[in-house]
Write a protein that holds these residues in place. Structure first.
Motif, PDB file in Angstrom:
ATOM      1  N   ASP A  62      10.472 -14.957 -17.068  1.00  0.00           N
ATOM      2  CA  ASP A  62      10.082 -15.979 -18.041  1.00  0.00           C
ATOM      3  C   ASP A  62      11.253 -16.841 -18.494  1.00  0.00           C
ATOM      4  O   ASP A  62      11.139 -18.073 -18.570  1.00  0.00           O
ATOM      5  CB  ASP A  62       9.443 -15.313 -19.262  1.00  0.00           C
ATOM      6  CG  ASP A  62       8.040 -14.807 -18.986  1.00  0.00           C
ATOM      7  OD1 ASP A  62       7.591 -14.929 -17.830  1.00  0.00           O
ATOM      8  OD2 ASP A  62       7.400 -14.288 -19.913  1.00  0.00           O
ATOM      9  N   ASP A  63      12.371 -16.212 -18.837  1.00  0.00           N
ATOM     10  CA  ASP A  63      13.507 -16.979 -19.344  1.00  0.00           C
ATOM     11  C   ASP A  63      14.005 -17.983 -18.312  1.00  0.00           C
ATOM     12  O   ASP A  63      14.283 -19.146 -18.632  1.00  0.00           O
ATOM     13  CB  ASP A  63      14.638 -16.028 -19.746  1.00  0.00           C
ATOM     14  CG  ASP A  63      14.288 -15.191 -20.960  1.00  0.00           C
ATOM     15  OD1 ASP A  63      13.386 -15.602 -21.723  1.00  0.00           O
ATOM     16  OD2 ASP A  63      14.906 -14.121 -21.132  1.00  0.00           O
ATOM     17  N   LEU A  64      14.117 -17.538 -17.071  1.00  0.00           N
ATOM     18  CA  LEU A  64      14.574 -18.436 -16.014  1.00  0.00           C
ATOM     19  C   LEU A  64      13.532 -19.514 -15.734  1.00  0.00           C
ATOM     20  O   LEU A  64      13.865 -20.678 -15.506  1.00  0.00           O
ATOM     21  CB  LEU A  64      14.861 -17.633 -14.750  1.00  0.00           C
ATOM     22  CG  LEU A  64      15.970 -16.577 -14.864  1.00  0.00           C
ATOM     23  CD1 LEU A  64      16.012 -15.724 -13.612  1.00  0.00           C
ATOM     24  CD2 LEU A  64      17.319 -17.246 -15.092  1.00  0.00           C
ATOM     25  N   ARG A  65      12.274 -19.131 -15.753  1.00  0.00           N
ATOM     26  CA  ARG A  65      11.207 -20.080 -15.464  1.00  0.00           C
ATOM     27  C   ARG A  65      11.131 -21.162 -16.544  1.00  0.00           C
ATOM     28  O   ARG A  65      10.832 -22.323 -16.249  1.00  0.00           O
ATOM     29  CB  ARG A  65       9.873 -19.328 -15.343  1.00  0.00           C
ATOM     30  CG  ARG A  65       8.780 -20.138 -14.679  1.00  0.00           C
ATOM     31  CD  ARG A  65       7.503 -19.329 -14.527  1.00  0.00           C
ATOM     32  NE  ARG A  65       7.657 -18.268 -13.539  1.00  0.00           N
ATOM     33  CZ  ARG A  65       7.739 -16.995 -13.824  1.00  0.00           C
ATOM     34  NH1 ARG A  65       7.698 -16.581 -15.088  1.00  0.00           N
ATOM     35  NH2 ARG A  65       7.883 -16.101 -12.879  1.00  0.00           N
ATOM     36  N   ILE A  81       0.457 -13.855 -13.211  1.00  0.00           N
ATOM     37  CA  ILE A  81       1.336 -13.093 -12.331  1.00  0.00           C
ATOM     38  C   ILE A  81       2.689 -12.836 -12.985  1.00  0.00           C
ATOM     39  O   ILE A  81       3.330 -11.798 -12.761  1.00  0.00           O
ATOM     40  CB  ILE A  81       1.515 -13.822 -10.986  1.00  0.00           C
ATOM     41  CG1 ILE A  81       0.173 -13.898 -10.247  1.00  0.00           C
ATOM     42  CG2 ILE A  81       2.546 -13.114 -10.123  1.00  0.00           C
ATOM     43  CD1 ILE A  81      -0.421 -12.560  -9.904  1.00  0.00           C
ATOM     44  N   SER A  82       3.133 -13.765 -13.845  1.00  0.00           N
ATOM     45  CA  SER A  82       4.445 -13.605 -14.468  1.00  0.00           C
ATOM     46  C   SER A  82       4.508 -12.404 -15.400  1.00  0.00           C
ATOM     47  O   SER A  82       5.599 -11.927 -15.730  1.00  0.00           O
ATOM     48  CB  SER A  82       4.815 -14.871 -15.247  1.00  0.00           C
ATOM     49  OG  SER A  82       4.036 -14.982 -16.423  1.00  0.00           O
ATOM     50  N   ARG A  87       6.901 -10.090 -11.021  1.00  0.00           N
ATOM     51  CA  ARG A  87       7.679 -11.225 -11.509  1.00  0.00           C
ATOM     52  C   ARG A  87       8.505 -10.885 -12.746  1.00  0.00           C
ATOM     53  O   ARG A  87       8.775 -11.750 -13.573  1.00  0.00           O
ATOM     54  CB  ARG A  87       6.731 -12.389 -11.819  1.00  0.00           C
ATOM     55  CG  ARG A  87       6.157 -13.071 -10.587  1.00  0.00           C
ATOM     56  CD  ARG A  87       7.246 -13.843  -9.872  1.00  0.00           C
ATOM     57  NE  ARG A  87       6.711 -14.721  -8.856  1.00  0.00           N
ATOM     58  CZ  ARG A  87       6.983 -14.612  -7.567  1.00  0.00           C
ATOM     59  NH1 ARG A  87       7.768 -13.627  -7.145  1.00  0.00           N
ATOM     60  NH2 ARG A  87       6.489 -15.468  -6.698  1.00  0.00           N
ATOM     61  N   THR A  88       8.909  -9.645 -12.889  1.00  0.00           N
ATOM     62  CA  THR A  88       9.763  -9.252 -14.001  1.00  0.00           C
ATOM     63  C   THR A  88      10.960  -8.475 -13.478  1.00  0.00           C
ATOM     64  O   THR A  88      10.905  -7.872 -12.406  1.00  0.00           O
ATOM     65  CB  THR A  88       9.009  -8.389 -15.033  1.00  0.00           C
ATOM     66  OG1 THR A  88       8.349  -7.314 -14.345  1.00  0.00           O
ATOM     67  CG2 THR A  88       7.977  -9.198 -15.790  1.00  0.00           C
ATOM     68  N   ASN A  89      12.020  -8.501 -14.241  1.00  0.00           N
ATOM     69  CA  ASN A  89      13.241  -7.789 -13.916  1.00  0.00           C
ATOM     70  C   ASN A  89      13.388  -6.573 -14.826  1.00  0.00           C
ATOM     71  O   ASN A  89      12.715  -6.477 -15.855  1.00  0.00           O
ATOM     72  CB  ASN A  89      14.447  -8.723 -14.077  1.00  0.00           C
ATOM     73  CG  ASN A  89      14.439  -9.846 -13.057  1.00  0.00           C
ATOM     74  OD1 ASN A  89      14.383  -9.611 -11.860  1.00  0.00           O
ATOM     75  ND2 ASN A  89      14.484 -11.094 -13.532  1.00  0.00           N
TER      76      ASN A  89
END
Length: 421
Positions: A62-65, A81-82, A87-89
């Protein structure tokens, strides 16, 4: 051809249908090449494997997106999906993955062998019925899709009557995984995400009212017991990813693999006689024509790889299909060779995001290919297979075959399967 032109060719319709010649054009520039400022393309096996395992390289969270695509939350597909483990670290990825991992242990997967074998035999029976008198059948519709969707839906507790719905929803939703996404693609993905999310919302409600012995119930109970372990959005997002990823890649593995085997009659004959060879065959099929061709990572700090300096914020396009044909790792990489030493292809990734369902996909393919070849010794292509116009998830839209006469026996004894993942 310079690297940027090769990337453009790879994204074109021609490049997507057959990416392997373009991979070699990119490989000529080295295992890691800067195709644009702070955009690196990786074709080397060792380099892709190292980046996938390096904690400095993460998925677009999310932060990068927010920095790169401020309006991403307006897309239901992207927003859904995020919230998933895809899609998470870490640490969010680690927390969510741990909740689902219990359904995919080696012991639980091995225990599914008889179920997969029974389903495969039922589908072969249907192909024989529809293909009698030489009528062609579509392998994708009649086998490659229903086998893995039946297995993952059983794990999640999806009623059998509802399973045909998921093929279109998955096809729509997975469009957002492609490296180039048009507004039309996004609209289609949003439609699929909305319908799938609505279905799963009802399924979650049903499991709250009547718990069952399935993965959906387990995730619902984890959410309801402690919302810090799994939020409501994460619950739905991970169910979506588990369902779609649970059969989409296996469907492609079955279709891609069958085309390879039908073009290699000596190799097919050996597997027909020796089902115990299936694990090695499946590994080589995964390497030779991977159902997942690429993934991406973004660096959080500076790194060096194969002599290339990757500054913080660099994009890396990891071409898994190219890495699987790296001649430094695989001698004669363009040759299908199921007898080569176990090769550990990168088709399921590596590192923290290694595919959770890899063992299940391997089991399904290890069961399917020997049974298809033994029960349908006359199985043959009935026309030109039609590839999907996609690069990330490589597979066929249609794969017409004729089944020929049934074998005198039903293959390996009922309830057995070749090897374990």
């Amino acid at each position: 051809m310079d690297a940027s032109a090769a990337v453009a060719l790879l994204m074109s319709p021609q490049g997507r249908i057959d990416p392997y010649p373009t991979y070699e054009r990119l490989r000529a520039h080295g295992p890691v090449v800067e195709a644009a400022p702070a955009f690196f393309v990786v074709t080397g096996y060792a380099e892709a494997d190292a980046i996938l395992r390096d904690p400095r390289f993460g998925v677009l969270d999310d932060d990068l997106r927010d920095n790169l695509w401020p309006g991403w939350r307006e897309s239901l597909a992207v927003a859904s999906i995020s919230r998933s483990m895809l899609r998470t670290n870490p640490p969010d990825h680690t927390r969510m993955r741990r909740l689902a991992a219990g359904a995919f242990t080696p012991r639980r997967i091995a225990a599914l062998g008889e179920v997969v074998t029974a389903q495969a035999d039922e589908l072969v029976d249907g192909m024989l019925d529809r293909g009698r008198d030489g009528a062609p059948v579509d392998f994708m519709t009649d086998f490659a899709y229903p086998l893995p969707v039946g297995v993952i839906c059983a794990l999640l507790g999806v009623p059998a009557a509802d399973r045909p719905l998921f093929r279109r929803w998955a096809a729509d939703l997975t469009g957002i995984l492609e490296p180039e996404l048009t507004a039309a693609d996004l609209a289609v993905a949003d439609r699929g995400a909305g319908e799938l999310r609505g279905y799963l919302t009802e399924l979650v409600g049903a499991r709250r009212r009547a718990p069952a012995d399935d993965l959906t119930t387990a995730l619902v109970q984890a959410h309801d017991a402690d919302g810090d372990r799994l939020t409501g959005d994460e619950l739905l997002a991970n169910l979506m990813v588990l369902l779609v990823a649970g059969f989409e890649t296996t469907t492609n593995l079955l279709g891609n693999g069958l085309v390879v085997l039908l073009g290699q009659p000596r190799a097919a004959a050996a597997l027909r006689e020796r089902p115990d060879l299936a694990p090695a065959y499946v590994t080589e099929l995964l390497r030779y024509d991977s159902p997942v061709q690429l993934t991406t990572r973004l660096s959080s700090g500076p790194a060096s790889c194969a002599g290339a300096h990757l500054p913080a914020g660099s994009w890396t396009l990891l071409l898994l299909g190219a890495a699987n044909r790296d001649p430094r790792r695989f001698p004669q990489p363009d040759r299908f060779d199921p007898w080569r030493a176990q090769s550990h292809p990168l088709s399921f990734g590596a590192g923290p995001h290694y595919c959770l369902g890899a063992g299940l996909a391997r089991l399904e393919a290890q069961v399917a290919f020997p049974r298809l070849l033994r029960r349908l010794p006359g199985l043959a292509l009935a026309g030109t297979p039609r590839h999907r116009s996609r690069l990330t998830l490589r597979g066929y839209d249609a794969l017409p075959v004729t089944v020929g006469p049934a074998a005198a026996d039903r293959g390996t004894p009922a309830g057995t399967h070749p090897g374990t993942p």
